[in-house]
Write an enzyme that holds these catalytic residues in place. Structure first.
Site, short mmCIF file in Angstrom:
data_model
loop_
_atom_site.label_atom_id
_atom_site.label_comp_id
_atom_site.label_asym_id
_atom_site.label_seq_id
_atom_site.Cartn_x
_atom_site.Cartn_y
_atom_site.Cartn_z
N GLY A 40 -8.15 -45.66 -5.41
CA GLY A 40 -9.72 -46.13 -5.25
C GLY A 40 -10.86 -45.23 -5.86
O GLY A 40 -11.77 -45.44 -5.68
N VAL A 58 -16.11 -44.43 -6.89
CA VAL A 58 -15.39 -44.78 -5.76
C VAL A 58 -15.45 -46.17 -5.42
O VAL A 58 -16.64 -46.88 -5.50
CB VAL A 58 -15.64 -43.80 -4.29
N CYS A 59 -14.51 -46.79 -5.23
CA CYS A 59 -14.37 -48.25 -4.84
C CYS A 59 -14.62 -48.25 -3.39
O CYS A 59 -13.76 -48.26 -2.51
CB CYS A 59 -12.63 -48.91 -5.01
N GLN A 60 -15.82 -48.63 -3.03
CA GLN A 60 -16.45 -48.50 -1.62
C GLN A 60 -17.27 -49.86 -1.38
O GLN A 60 -18.51 -49.68 -1.85
CB GLN A 60 -17.20 -47.21 -1.46
N LEU A 71 -9.62 -48.93 -8.41
CA LEU A 71 -10.02 -48.57 -9.44
C LEU A 71 -9.03 -48.07 -10.55
O LEU A 71 -9.14 -47.92 -11.58
CB LEU A 71 -11.22 -47.64 -9.47
#
Length: 116
Positions: free
Chosen positions: A37, A44-46, A80
């Site tokens: 992520g 960051v994949c948030q 990601l």
């Protein structure tokens, strides 16, 4: 505090837009981490902080809690780095071993808080 990443400390940066709270903050992991992520640049994949999901009523502590949850619970759906997501899904033991090795090599030393 959970394995895979508890052998070291990770620096991150949370940047707030001048338009906050109407615009979401941006989280960057400044310490190299072996995580599906987080991309090599620390993005960051948030989803919580994506423009399409952001709610102006979201508090900074919620963003931090979500970031910690993501880091402690690598999720092949919040990705990601497809290569690491595939490894986590297909060969979880290899992924765990590599994540722990990467943490020992690149993360900063952890300092225990002083006893009260």
């Amino acid at each position: 505090n959970n394995p895979l990443y508890n052998a070291g400390a990770f620096r991150f940066e949370l940047t707030f837009s001048p338009h906050h709270p109407l615009a979401p903050p941006r989280a960057i992991i400044r310490t190299s981490i072996y995580h599906p992520g987080v991309d090599p640049q620390g993005q960051v994949c948030q989803p919580l902080t994506s423009p399409e999901h952001w709610e102006p009523t979201t508090r900074a502590v919620q963003v931090l809690q979500d970031l910690l949850w993501l880091l402690e619970n690598p999720d092949p759906q919040r990705v990601l780095r497809q290569d690491l997501a595939r490894e986590l899904q297909d060969h979880p033991e290899d992924f765990m071993r590599r994540a722990e090795e990467h943490t020992r090599r690149y993360a900063e030393p952890r300092h225990d808080p002083p006893a009260l």
